[in-house]
Design an enzyme around this catalytic site. Structure first.
Site, PDB file in Angstrom:
ATOM      1  CD  GLU A 143      -3.049  -1.126   2.152  1.00 38.82           C
ATOM      2  OE1 GLU A 143      -4.149  -1.635   1.911  1.00 38.82           O
ATOM      3  OE2 GLU A 143      -2.738  -0.683   3.275  1.00 38.82           O
ATOM      4  CG  ASP A 255      -3.564  -6.641   7.768  1.00 38.86           C
ATOM      5  OD1 ASP A 255      -2.836  -6.994   6.821  1.00 38.86           O
ATOM      6  OD2 ASP A 255      -4.514  -5.850   7.636  1.00 38.86           O
TER       7      ASP A 255
HETATM    8  O1  RIB Z   1      -6.166  -5.813   5.495  1.00 33.82           O
HETATM    9  C1  RIB Z   1      -7.193  -4.976   5.936  1.00 33.82           C
HETATM   10  C2  RIB Z   1      -6.822  -3.559   5.649  1.00 33.82           C
HETATM   11  O2  RIB Z   1      -6.776  -3.367   4.252  1.00 33.82           O
HETATM   12  C3  RIB Z   1      -7.800  -2.532   6.145  1.00 33.82           C
HETATM   13  O3  RIB Z   1      -7.495  -2.074   7.439  1.00 33.82           O
HETATM   14  C4  RIB Z   1      -7.736  -1.440   5.080  1.00 33.82           C
HETATM   15  O4  RIB Z   1      -7.317  -0.216   5.561  1.00 33.82           O
HETATM   16  C5  RIB Z   1      -6.833  -1.982   4.000  1.00 33.82           C
HETATM   17  O5  RIB Z   1      -5.569  -1.509   4.123  1.00 33.82           O
END
Ligand code: RIB
Length: 309
Positions: A143, A255
């Protein structure tokens, strides 16, 4: 007592705008959603939060905007005990945001608007170099600009630091760069984006993992949601199970897996056990709503581990 591993996350921070509902609007249509939740998210920030909650010492390298979300994001890191020396708010930019749609089954769909995350540059990694060199592990996602990700992979390699790459959101990659990581951890759609193969079953995940290992990636873990995670290296390939739970919201489960896995591994837990424990940590996160706010504190996780199912 095992010393807390030092983990650095070079990655994103977003604000999550989560809508719960069972239908999605057609073009030109307005509909009502069932519920809404606002929270701190972003794959990088979530992974940092999970690692911290599991007991690691965590530093974040990130960029936020000068809107109302920027200072709130920094305050959220600080309140969790995450080092923000290298988190900066950039003038005139919006913070990253993520509208998220969650179905009654807990399945999610996410749109990420990168905002200030897109300004995290290789020079910012250089600025944080001394801190990063003290880390046992650096965690990366997609990201932030891809050039920063590749730069940090080379930095980690040159300095002998364990590097975990979560190639999310999925996109085609330069395998010459990516194979320098220690662990590549995609989910099914991310594994598809990298290998060009469909990954909708465990057998297809095995084939994708094989491709990646053959391309020179040393270790691949494909997270498979409720099915667990496939751990692959040259010579081994094993599906490790997740606990069966009733999911409310799967957002951020990947995550939770990565932040907890990095911590367990840094504590010296053998790799296979670290994956199994991270599967459990991620499964438990799906039983609560939100991303960071769905992650368990270590003591609660240890209590859950003792529950026999
Ligand atoms: O993996 C989940 C995350 O993906 C979210 O918190 C959102 O912000 C995106 O980054």
């Amino acid at each position: 007592m095992t010393p807390a591993p030092r983990i650095a996350v070079v990655g994103s921070a977003n604000i999550d705008l989560v809508t719960f509902g069972d239908t999605f609007p057609l073009p030109g249509q307005t509909i009502f959603g069932d519920d809404f939740d606002l929270g701190f998210g972003g794959k990088g920030a979530n992974q940092a939060a999970a690692a911290r909650l599991c007991g690691a010492q965590v530093s974040m390298v990130a960029r936020v905007g000068s809107d109302l979300f920027g200072p709130a994001t920094i305050a959220n890191f600080t309140s969790q005990g995450i080092d923000t020396t290298y988190v900066r708010a950039l003038d005139g930019l919006a913070s990253g945001v993520a509208p998220i749609f969650v179905e009654p089954s807990g399945q999610n769909r996410i749109i990420v608007v990168k905002g200030a995350n897109d300004r995290l540059l290789p020079a910012d990694v250089d600025e944080a170099a001394e801190m990063l060199k003290r880390a046992a592990c650096i965690i990366l996602q997609f990201e932030i600009p891809i050039e920063t990700v590749y730069y940090t992979i080379r930095f980690a390699r040159a300095n002998g630091i364990t590097c975990i790459l979560n190639p999310a959101p999925g996109q085609p990659v330069d395998l010459e760069q990516v194979r320098q990581v220690d662990y590549l951890i995609p989910n099914e759609t991310e594994a598809e984006a990298i290998t060009g193969r469909p990954v909708r079953s465990v057998d297809e995940a095995r084939a994708a993992a094989r491709d990646l290992i053959d391309a020179g990636v040393p270790r691949v873990i494909i997270t498979l949601g409720a099915k667990g995670a496939l751990l692959a290296s040259n010579g081994t390939m094993e599906l490790l199970p997740a606990r069966e739970v009733t999911a409310k919201d799967t957002s951020g489960a990947g995550d939770a897996f990565i932040g907890s896995f990095a911590t367990f591994l840094g504590e010296g837990v053998p790799e296979r056990d670290a994956v199994t424990q991270a599967c459990l940590y991620a499964s438990l996160s799906t039983t609560r709503v939100g991303t960071q706010k769905s992650f368990l504190a270590r003591a609660d996780f240890e209590a859950e581990k003792r529950v026999q199912r």
